[in-house]
Design a protein around this motif. Structure first.
Motif, PDB file in Angstrom:
ATOM      1  N   PRO A  19      11.371  -6.564  10.128  1.00 36.27           N
ATOM      2  CA  PRO A  19      10.733  -7.890  10.117  1.00 36.27           C
ATOM      3  C   PRO A  19      11.793  -8.980   9.979  1.00 36.27           C
ATOM      4  O   PRO A  19      12.872  -8.724   9.445  1.00 36.27           O
ATOM      5  N   TYR A  20      11.488 -10.193  10.442  1.00 38.56           N
ATOM      6  CA  TYR A  20      12.545 -11.210  10.474  1.00 38.56           C
ATOM      7  C   TYR A  20      13.033 -11.597   9.099  1.00 38.56           C
ATOM      8  O   TYR A  20      14.135 -12.108   8.953  1.00 38.56           O
ATOM      9  N   TYR A  21      12.230 -11.343   8.048  1.00 41.82           N
ATOM     10  CA  TYR A  21      12.688 -11.656   6.684  1.00 41.82           C
ATOM     11  C   TYR A  21      13.351 -10.443   6.036  1.00 41.82           C
ATOM     12  O   TYR A  21      13.692 -10.467   4.853  1.00 41.82           O
ATOM     13  N   ASN A  22      13.510  -9.340   6.770  1.00 35.50           N
ATOM     14  CA  ASN A  22      14.178  -8.110   6.338  1.00 35.50           C
ATOM     15  C   ASN A  22      13.469  -7.349   5.230  1.00 35.50           C
ATOM     16  O   ASN A  22      12.980  -6.251   5.448  1.00 35.50           O
ATOM     17  N   PHE A  23      13.452  -7.928   4.025  1.00 36.11           N
ATOM     18  CA  PHE A  23      12.901  -7.205   2.883  1.00 36.11           C
ATOM     19  C   PHE A  23      11.747  -7.990   2.288  1.00 36.11           C
ATOM     20  O   PHE A  23      11.932  -9.147   1.902  1.00 36.11           O
ATOM     21  N   ALA A  24      10.567  -7.343   2.198  1.00 39.28           N
ATOM     22  CA  ALA A  24       9.459  -8.007   1.525  1.00 39.28           C
ATOM     23  C   ALA A  24       9.803  -8.139   0.052  1.00 39.28           C
ATOM     24  O   ALA A  24       9.675  -9.207  -0.541  1.00 39.28           O
ATOM     25  N   THR A  25      10.256  -7.052  -0.557  1.00 41.29           N
ATOM     26  CA  THR A  25      10.781  -7.119  -1.923  1.00 41.29           C
ATOM     27  C   THR A  25      12.126  -6.422  -1.923  1.00 41.29           C
ATOM     28  O   THR A  25      12.296  -5.388  -1.284  1.00 41.29           O
ATOM     29  N   VAL A  26      13.078  -7.020  -2.619  1.00 38.67           N
ATOM     30  CA  VAL A  26      14.422  -6.440  -2.639  1.00 38.67           C
ATOM     31  C   VAL A  26      14.514  -5.457  -3.800  1.00 38.67           C
ATOM     32  O   VAL A  26      14.238  -5.824  -4.942  1.00 38.67           O
TER      33      VAL A  26
ATOM     34  N   GLU B 120       1.176 -13.469   4.837  1.00 36.55           N
ATOM     35  CA  GLU B 120       1.810 -13.045   6.096  1.00 36.55           C
ATOM     36  C   GLU B 120       2.706 -11.840   5.859  1.00 36.55           C
ATOM     37  O   GLU B 120       2.731 -10.893   6.654  1.00 36.55           O
ATOM     38  N   ILE B 121       3.444 -11.856   4.757  1.00 31.46           N
ATOM     39  CA  ILE B 121       4.332 -10.729   4.468  1.00 31.46           C
ATOM     40  C   ILE B 121       3.511  -9.462   4.296  1.00 31.46           C
ATOM     41  O   ILE B 121       3.822  -8.412   4.870  1.00 31.46           O
ATOM     42  N   LYS B 122       2.436  -9.567   3.514  1.00 35.91           N
ATOM     43  CA  LYS B 122       1.618  -8.380   3.259  1.00 35.91           C
ATOM     44  C   LYS B 122       1.034  -7.824   4.550  1.00 35.91           C
ATOM     45  O   LYS B 122       1.059  -6.619   4.793  1.00 35.91           O
ATOM     46  N   GLU B 123       0.564  -8.749   5.375  1.00 37.65           N
ATOM     47  CA  GLU B 123      -0.036  -8.311   6.639  1.00 37.65           C
ATOM     48  C   GLU B 123       0.996  -7.597   7.510  1.00 37.65           C
ATOM     49  O   GLU B 123       0.752  -6.497   8.018  1.00 37.65           O
ATOM     50  N   THR B 124       2.206  -8.233   7.656  1.00 32.28           N
ATOM     51  CA  THR B 124       3.252  -7.642   8.481  1.00 32.28           C
ATOM     52  C   THR B 124       3.643  -6.267   7.958  1.00 32.28           C
ATOM     53  O   THR B 124       3.759  -5.297   8.709  1.00 32.28           O
ATOM     54  N   GLU B 125       3.852  -6.175   6.647  1.00 32.36           N
ATOM     55  CA  GLU B 125       4.326  -4.915   6.076  1.00 32.36           C
ATOM     56  C   GLU B 125       3.279  -3.819   6.209  1.00 32.36           C
ATOM     57  O   GLU B 125       3.604  -2.681   6.551  1.00 32.36           O
ATOM     58  N   LYS B 126       2.010  -4.174   5.987  1.00 33.22           N
ATOM     59  CA  LYS B 126       0.970  -3.144   6.056  1.00 33.22           C
ATOM     60  C   LYS B 126       0.840  -2.607   7.465  1.00 33.22           C
ATOM     61  O   LYS B 126       0.672  -1.409   7.679  1.00 33.22           O
TER      62      LYS B 126
ATOM     63  N   THR C  84      10.640  -0.965   0.135  1.00 34.27           N
ATOM     64  CA  THR C  84      11.002  -2.380   0.055  1.00 34.27           C
ATOM     65  C   THR C  84       9.736  -3.234   0.164  1.00 34.27           C
ATOM     66  O   THR C  84       9.788  -4.379   0.531  1.00 34.27           O
ATOM     67  N   PHE C  85       8.605  -2.632  -0.133  1.00 32.23           N
ATOM     68  CA  PHE C  85       7.354  -3.390  -0.141  1.00 32.23           C
ATOM     69  C   PHE C  85       6.564  -2.979  -1.382  1.00 32.23           C
ATOM     70  O   PHE C  85       5.735  -2.073  -1.344  1.00 32.23           O
ATOM     71  N   GLU C  86       6.885  -3.613  -2.506  1.00 31.01           N
ATOM     72  CA  GLU C  86       6.113  -3.392  -3.733  1.00 31.01           C
ATOM     73  C   GLU C  86       5.079  -4.503  -3.764  1.00 31.01           C
ATOM     74  O   GLU C  86       5.387  -5.651  -4.091  1.00 31.01           O
ATOM     75  N   GLU C  87       3.839  -4.141  -3.435  1.00 39.14           N
ATOM     76  CA  GLU C  87       2.861  -5.152  -3.066  1.00 39.14           C
ATOM     77  C   GLU C  87       2.666  -6.246  -4.115  1.00 39.14           C
ATOM     78  O   GLU C  87       2.575  -7.421  -3.791  1.00 39.14           O
ATOM     79  N   ASP C  88       2.660  -5.848  -5.388  1.00 42.33           N
ATOM     80  CA  ASP C  88       2.374  -6.880  -6.385  1.00 42.33           C
ATOM     81  C   ASP C  88       3.596  -7.730  -6.732  1.00 42.33           C
ATOM     82  O   ASP C  88       3.507  -8.659  -7.515  1.00 42.33           O
ATOM     83  N   GLU C  89       4.755  -7.388  -6.147  1.00 47.72           N
ATOM     84  CA  GLU C  89       5.945  -8.192  -6.444  1.00 47.72           C
ATOM     85  C   GLU C  89       6.285  -9.180  -5.326  1.00 47.72           C
ATOM     86  O   GLU C  89       7.283  -9.882  -5.409  1.00 47.72           O
ATOM     87  N   VAL C  90       5.454  -9.193  -4.268  1.00 52.57           N
ATOM     88  CA  VAL C  90       5.786 -10.048  -3.136  1.00 52.57           C
ATOM     89  C   VAL C  90       5.679 -11.521  -3.523  1.00 52.57           C
ATOM     90  O   VAL C  90       4.712 -11.948  -4.137  1.00 52.57           O
TER      91      VAL C  90
END
Lengths: 201, 647
Positions: free
Chosen positions: B542-549, B636-642, B568-574
């Motif tokens: 994704p263009y932002y690379n990491f949803a959560t680092v 948007e991040i959640k949608e992209t990652e899911k 790199t996608f811990e949903e509650d930390e986004v």
């Protein structure tokens, strides 16, 4: 790209963006040191290769160069005062000292141009010999840096008028102060290793 | 001025090149117009500040330059194998070896590696972009216009012909009048701005934007090699800047730095050039070492052996790289003492390099090796590079160098290190990270074909050249119909054809894989063997690379993350992510400087001044530009990652 902002410390260091810009500029200054070091080395290697042109000892005179040194060193001091005022939160003080810095810088430039023209009249030009090529390019590169610095500072003065002191404007002023002090350091080397040595040898 | 005054005329080969360039250009214009892609091109690519897209543009340009430099090479090989054919005349031959060398080093090797760094380094350290995304775009466009400038020289104005080292006084105004040499000076100067900026940019990125917890000695080895390379760039490139500027001032404004009149000193060019040029060699080899280290550790499925020693040996190589430049001209009149000092320092470099070789071998020792295409390139690198390295030590012995100097022995040596080192690494790295860039792998079978053709072609091409050198064949020689040299020259040309075929298969593979390769569904493309953070992202990234680092406190963090089921996608930390805006400024800025450079090349001062003023205006605009990007929303991040993770 973190947008978190610290609540304490100098304004320009509070965002990560500010910190990164300042660090990037320090590294850039490292590259500038190499650039000038190469020019100094070139000058040193070509020293004495004057061909038919006049010798430096015939042209270099202490008077004007001492005035130039005085102007630039003072401007470095007033630039420091400007940043001091900025840290105190005084936009007025910052602008006041910065304008004085620029005036001194302009004075320096004026004398440098006068000096170059004078040398050219005496028959020492960029084309006349390897030594004079090295001299004009070394001193000229420094002069060009001063010119760019003056133009840059004017842009920043307009921005501080428009926006006041923010993380961004204070960072910009801090960076140009680094640049200005750096030019001062370079000039000290030019003054000693070019003019002083050139006068006696 | 008439058009024929600046166009190169009278050469059938160049007419052919003109026609094919014109046709190629028209074809691109047609395709873009027909499919209505102009807006897409501008919006998605030319104005992009996304490090991944910029990296892809770097690599595409580098592949194009590999083609151009390769064509030059093939023409030289044809001339040398069939010297009586009259294929090239001496002037054309001089131009071709000059552009071949310059293009391969400056416009192929460096942008290829910088392209890979662009894409991979932020992903490896958990960053969302470069420290200065605008500056990164600026770097790319400065390289691009520098490259374009250098490449048009052979149809407009004439190519430089004084060798890629451009030694004075030959390259001075007296002996090389006309625009040819100016193309060299301005093309390199313009692209050099970008290289320096990239060096600073990546250094700050690596020093300030690492994932939380990641210390310097937790960084992936490719990132380490990038950091060390950037250090060399920052301290070596200003020397080139000055050298090029001085020669430009000599040529255009009549100064006397390197001239034979006015007590100029032509030898100073050799010194300045190699004070940059030797570190430059390490700029293109250290990232290659980094790539091989990553690939070998991944497919040996082990942590890299001697990680700390690997890092320190790179640092030592970087420091030594500044202390050996005289070995490029032992024969040019330095005394015995000076030569001895540089001879010793040169041979010292073999020590840390040897340490690295043993570390790679130790990593492979008793491991379950998976022979993927990137691994093939990496394994082929080790013995091939040793051949280049050992002959390098031979060349480093000053006394013996009087025999080897300027002969094909030297040519064979540096092609063994630059091709087996840098080019193999570029291919290994590209194939290795290809799925991260494009969402599908390169075809394995075609990849093997490309590898074996190129590998055998390479050895058949360059191994005979050691013996040609020992038989006394000098480099840059246009007439070679000496009976003893001919057979080896023919063999060498056969090898070159093999390499060309390998390249063709490689490029075809790009197309083939685009059409037929399976699309990646996971981010960890190589059978789940990924060890570092870039494999933790989804594919395509994704263009932002990491949803959560993620928090990192060890080498190869992704191994543990997989064991513990972390992503790199811990949903509650986004949280909302801050991203920079796209901008067309870098493109326009560098186009204007390109115009200024073009003016200087032909000494059309009005054009040069116009371009420079344009450049200053762009800088002023940038100074007043307070656009500080935008935020990507949590939804948007959640949608992209899911979607990407199939959740």
């Amino acid at each position: 790209m973190a947008a978190e902002e610290l609540k304490t410390g100098p304004l320009e260091y509070r965002t990560q963006e500010g910190q990164m810009s300042i660090m990037g500029f320090w590294i850039f200054l490292g590259a500038e040191v190499v650039l000038f070091a190469t020019l100094f080395a070139t000058y040193a290697v070509l020293f004495g290769r004057t061909a038919d042109a006049p010798l430096p000892s015939e042209l270099f005179e202490p008077g004007i160069v001492l005035i130039m040194t005085f102007l630039l060193l003072t401007s470095s001091f007033t630039c420091g005062l400007a940043i001091h005022e900025m840290r105190r939160g005084s936009v007025k003080g910052l602008i006041f000292w910065m304008v004085i810095t620029l005036a001194l810088g302009l004075g320096f430039l004026g004398f440098e141009i006068y000096e170059f023209v004078h040398y050219a009249h005496e028959g020492a030009t960029l084309q006349s010999s390897a030594f004079w090529s090295a001299f004009f390019v070394l001193a000229g590169t420094h002069g060009l840096h001063v010119t760019l610095g003056i133009g840059w500072a004017i842009l920043l003065l307009i921005q501080i008028k428009q926006r006041g002191l923010t993380n961004v404007t204070s960072r910009k002023f801090f960076i140009i102060s680094l640049y200005w002090h750096f030019l001062d350091v370079i000039w000290i080397f030019i003054f000693t290793s070019v003019y002083l040595i050139g006068m006696v040898i | 001025m008439h058009i024929t005054d600046i166009l190169v005329t009278g050469e059938p080969i160049i007419y052919g090149a003109m026609v094919s360039m014109a046709l190629g250009g028209l074809a691109i214009l047609f395709v873009l117009t027909y499919f209505k892609k102009w807006k897409w091109l501008w919006r998605e690519w030319l104005t992009s500040v996304d490090h991944k897209k910029i990296g892809v543009m770097y690599i595409l340009s580098a592949l194009l330059m590999l083609f151009r430099g390769g064509v030059d090479a093939m023409m030289m090989r044809v001339q040398l194998a069939f010297p009586d054919l009259g294929f090239l005349n001496s002037q054309h031959y001089n131009e071709i070896f000059t552009t071949h060398g310059t293009i391969m080093i400056i416009f192929m090797a460096m942008p290829f590696l910088i392209g890979l760094m662009n894409i991979i380094v932020p992903l490896q350290i958990g960053a969302r972009d470069f420290a200065f995304p605008y500056l990164n775009a600026l770097s790319f466009w400065s390289f691009f216009f520098g490259m374009a400038l250098f490449n048009i020289s052979f149809v407009i104005g004439g190519s430089p012909d004084a060798g890629w080292t451009s030694y004075t006084p030959l390259s001075g105004a007296a002996m090389s009048p006309g625009p040819g040499q100016n193309f060299y000076l301005m093309g390199l100067q313009l692209s050099g701005i970008g290289t320096l900026a990239t060096g600073i940019n990546l250094m700050v990125t690596i020093l300030k934007m690492r994932a939380p917890g990641m210390k310097l000695f937790h960084m992936p080895i490719f990132t380490w090699s990038t950091l060390v390379t950037c250090f060399i760039i920052v301290f070596a490139f200003p020397i080139l800047t000055v050298a090029l500027a001085l020669l430009t001032i000599d040529r255009i404004f009549g100064a006397q730095f390197f001239t034979l009149t006015g007590e100029g000193l032509p030898m100073m060019w050799a010194n300045l050039f190699w004070m940059w040029g030797h570190p430059e060699v390490y700029i293109v080899i250290l990232p290659a070492f980094g790539i091989f280290s990553e690939v070998i550790a991944t497919f040996a499925k082990k942590r890299l052996f001697g990680y700390n020693v690997m890092v320190w040996s790179m640092i030592v190589i970087a420091l030594l790289s500044f202390l050996v430049w005289v070995h490029h001209f032992f024969t040019m009149g330095a005394g015995a003492f000076v030569n001895s000092v540089f001879s010793v320092s040169t041979m010292l470099i073999a020590v840390p390099t040897g340490v690295k070789i043993f570390n790679w071998l130790a990593t492979l020792y008793k491991s379950k090796i998976e022979f993927t295409v990137p691994m093939l390139w990496s394994l082929a690198f080790i013995p091939s590079f040793i051949l280049g390295g050992v002959t390098g030590v031979m060349l480093g012995m000053a006394a013996a160098d009087y025999q080897f100097h300027n002969s094909y022995f030297l040519i064979a040596h540096f092609h063994y290190v630059l091709i087996a080192g840098t080019v193999f690494a570029c291919f290994a790295g590209l194939v290795f990270w290809y799925p991260k860039m494009f969402g599908h792998k390169m075809n394995e079978r075609l990849g093997r074909w490309a590898f074996w053709l190129f590998f055998f072609g390479f050895h058949v091409c360059f191994f005979p050249q050691y013996f040609l050198g020992l038989d006394g064949m000098p480099r840059r020689l246009f007439i070679t119909n000496v009976a003893e040299w001919l057979p080896l020259n023919v063999i060498s040309t056969v090898g070159a054809v093999g390499m060309a075929l390998g390249f063709v298969v490689f490029v075809y593979n790009v197309y083939y894989s685009f059409r037929y390769s399976e699309r990646e569904t996971t981010g960890d493309s190589w059978n789940g063997n990924g060890r570092t953070l870039e494999w933790a992202t989804t594919t395509p990234v994704p263009y932002y690379n990491f949803a959560t680092v993620p928090y990192v406190d060890e080498i190869d963090p992704y191994v543990r993350m997989k064991e513990e089921g972390k992503t790199t996608f811990e949903e509650d930390e986004v949280k909302p992510i801050h991203m920079p805006s796209y901008t067309g400024q870098p493109f326009i800025f560098m186009a204007l400087l390109g115009l200024a450079s073009f003016g200087l090349i032909f000494e059309w001062m009005y054009l040069a001044v116009f371009g420079l003023i344009g450049g200053v205006v762009m800088m002023i605009r940038r100074s007043f530009d307070y656009d500080d990007g935008y935020y990507v929303s949590v939804e948007e991040i959640k949608e992209t990652e899911k979607k990407a993770r199939g959740l």
